[in-house]
Design a protein around this motif. Structure first.
Motif, short mmCIF file in Angstrom:
data_model
loop_
_atom_site.label_atom_id
_atom_site.label_comp_id
_atom_site.label_asym_id
_atom_site.label_seq_id
_atom_site.Cartn_x
_atom_site.Cartn_y
_atom_site.Cartn_z
N VAL A 182 89.63 -38.58 -60.92
CA VAL A 182 89.85 -38.74 -59.48
C VAL A 182 90.50 -37.46 -58.96
N ILE A 183 89.86 -36.81 -57.99
CA ILE A 183 90.37 -35.57 -57.41
C ILE A 183 90.69 -35.83 -55.94
N PRO A 184 91.97 -35.86 -55.57
CA PRO A 184 92.34 -36.19 -54.17
C PRO A 184 91.68 -35.28 -53.14
N GLN A 185 91.51 -34.00 -53.46
CA GLN A 185 90.96 -33.06 -52.49
C GLN A 185 89.50 -33.36 -52.14
N LEU A 186 88.82 -34.15 -52.94
CA LEU A 186 87.43 -34.51 -52.65
C LEU A 186 87.33 -35.59 -51.58
N GLU A 187 88.46 -36.08 -51.10
CA GLU A 187 88.45 -37.12 -50.08
C GLU A 187 87.83 -36.66 -48.76
N VAL A 188 87.63 -35.36 -48.59
CA VAL A 188 86.95 -34.87 -47.38
C VAL A 188 85.53 -35.46 -47.29
N ALA A 189 84.99 -35.90 -48.41
CA ALA A 189 83.69 -36.58 -48.45
C ALA A 189 83.90 -37.88 -49.22
N PRO A 190 84.45 -38.91 -48.59
CA PRO A 190 84.93 -40.10 -49.31
C PRO A 190 83.86 -40.94 -49.98
N THR A 191 82.59 -40.73 -49.67
CA THR A 191 81.53 -41.52 -50.30
C THR A 191 80.70 -40.70 -51.29
N THR A 192 81.13 -39.47 -51.58
CA THR A 192 80.39 -38.59 -52.47
C THR A 192 80.97 -38.65 -53.88
N TRP A 193 80.11 -38.76 -54.88
CA TRP A 193 80.55 -38.83 -56.27
C TRP A 193 79.69 -37.90 -57.12
N TYR A 194 80.18 -37.62 -58.33
CA TYR A 194 79.54 -36.63 -59.18
C TYR A 194 79.48 -37.14 -60.62
N LEU A 195 78.41 -36.75 -61.32
CA LEU A 195 78.31 -36.95 -62.76
C LEU A 195 78.27 -35.59 -63.42
N VAL A 196 79.03 -35.45 -64.51
CA VAL A 196 79.16 -34.16 -65.19
C VAL A 196 78.98 -34.36 -66.69
N ASP A 197 78.24 -33.45 -67.32
CA ASP A 197 78.14 -33.43 -68.78
C ASP A 197 79.11 -32.38 -69.30
N CYS A 242 87.68 -19.79 -59.89
CA CYS A 242 86.83 -20.89 -60.36
C CYS A 242 85.41 -20.63 -59.87
N ASP A 243 84.41 -20.95 -60.68
CA ASP A 243 83.03 -20.72 -60.29
C ASP A 243 82.12 -21.75 -60.96
N VAL A 244 80.86 -21.74 -60.58
CA VAL A 244 79.87 -22.65 -61.13
C VAL A 244 79.05 -21.95 -62.21
N THR A 245 78.44 -22.73 -63.10
CA THR A 245 77.62 -22.15 -64.16
C THR A 245 76.20 -22.71 -64.10
N LEU A 246 75.90 -23.74 -64.87
CA LEU A 246 74.55 -24.27 -65.02
C LEU A 246 74.39 -25.56 -64.22
N PRO A 247 73.53 -25.58 -63.21
CA PRO A 247 73.45 -26.74 -62.30
C PRO A 247 72.92 -28.01 -62.96
N PHE A 248 72.17 -27.90 -64.04
CA PHE A 248 71.63 -29.11 -64.67
C PHE A 248 72.71 -29.88 -65.43
N LEU A 249 73.93 -29.36 -65.49
CA LEU A 249 75.02 -30.05 -66.17
C LEU A 249 75.83 -30.95 -65.23
N ALA A 250 75.45 -31.00 -63.97
CA ALA A 250 76.17 -31.84 -63.01
C ALA A 250 75.21 -32.34 -61.96
N ILE A 251 75.53 -33.49 -61.39
CA ILE A 251 74.72 -34.05 -60.32
C ILE A 251 75.65 -34.61 -59.25
N LYS A 252 75.25 -34.44 -58.02
CA LYS A 252 76.04 -34.91 -56.86
C LYS A 252 75.26 -35.99 -56.15
N SER A 253 75.97 -37.02 -55.66
CA SER A 253 75.31 -38.06 -54.91
C SER A 253 76.15 -38.45 -53.70
N VAL A 254 75.54 -38.41 -52.54
CA VAL A 254 76.23 -38.73 -51.29
C VAL A 254 75.87 -40.14 -50.90
N GLY A 255 76.89 -41.04 -50.89
CA GLY A 255 76.63 -42.43 -50.56
C GLY A 255 76.48 -42.66 -49.07
#
Length: 255
Positions: A182-197, A242-255
């Motif tokens: 749970v990351i409090p700063q992500l509350e700017v998008a309260p219905t968005t969630w992520y899956l990460v490998d 902080c930066d991003v690497t390989l996009p296939f290792l994470a997925i975003k979903s906006v509810g």
């Protein structure tokens, strides 16, 4: 299968530059107020400054996730059309993959997103073996995530029922499928969630700490701020990025 000579795969590299950025936090307290403080009212302020410094990597990570910057294939990290074969582009024979969904966090949608990651293919057309291990949510989705990852049973509508309240308990096949962050700063998008490998040698998000947070106190009588302005200064500084690497290792979903 090994037939004839070995098939040699050359490693292709693509560069990305990162610059460590400086960060600071400074707190000023009146000398006399601290001297007259009989109840320790100002001590927590300094402690909270140190706690904020400890949260610094998480703050950078949240900002980068929200920013959704361009990654090595020229697309936003979370995008609908990442090319499977980078050299062939989005019009290549293997097409594209999508790590930017529009699904609310439910049991069924968690399964859809997880399956989408599991079938991501490499440039040879074979599944890469991606398996999400971490469910990242804002506080508004924390209860939903915990229920989904810890409950033995989940309520579901009875097949063929037309009554909204007619539900039955169904075994939760997603129990313990992922850890929860749970990351409090992500509350700017309260219905968005992520899956990460996070099981792969390379992680989807990179944090480079060039200089660990360091606390500095300027509260000696000979310090200029104390001598001239009767002011104690408490500061912290650090350097990193902080930066991003390989996009296939994470997925975003906006509810």
């Amino acid at each position: 299968q090994w037939v004839g000579q070995r098939h040699i795969n050359n490693v292709a590299t693509r560069g990305r530059s990162m610059t460590a950025l400086p960060f600071e936090g400074t707190l000023a307290l009146d000398k006399y107020k601290i001297q007259d403080d009989q109840f320790g009212l100002y001590t927590p302020a300094v402690q909270m400054l140190a706690q904020r410094a400890a949260m610094w990597p998480s703050l950078l990570l949240a900002k980068k996730i929200i920013e959704n910057p361009l990654c090595f294939d020229g697309k936003a990290f979370f995008a609908d059309d990442h090319p499977v074969d980078l050299d062939a582009g989005t019009g290549g024979p293997l097409g594209t993959y999508d790590n930017n969904l529009a699904l609310a966090l439910t049991a069924a949608n968690f399964g859809i997103a997880r399956t989408a990651m599991r079938v991501f293919k490499d440039r040879s057309g074979e599944p890469m073996g991606i398996n999400p291990t971490l469910l990242v949510v804002p506080p508004s989705l924390a209860d939903t995530a915990n229920r989904l990852m810890t409950s033995d049973y989940l309520a579901s509508f009875v097949v063929g029922s037309t009554t909204a309240g007619n539900v039955a308990a169904e075994p939760n096949i997603y129990k313990s499928a992922c850890d929860i962050l749970v990351i409090p700063q992500l509350e700017v998008a309260p219905t968005t969630w992520y899956l990460v490998d996070n099981s792969m040698p390379i992680k989807p998000f990179l944090f480079w700490q060039r200089q660990a947070p360091e606390m500095v106190f300027m509260n000696r009588p000979t310090d200029a701020n104390v001598f001239f302005a009767k002011q104690f200064l408490f500061g912290v500084e650090a350097r990193g990025v902080c930066d991003v690497t390989l996009p296939f290792l994470a997925i975003k979903s906006v509810g």
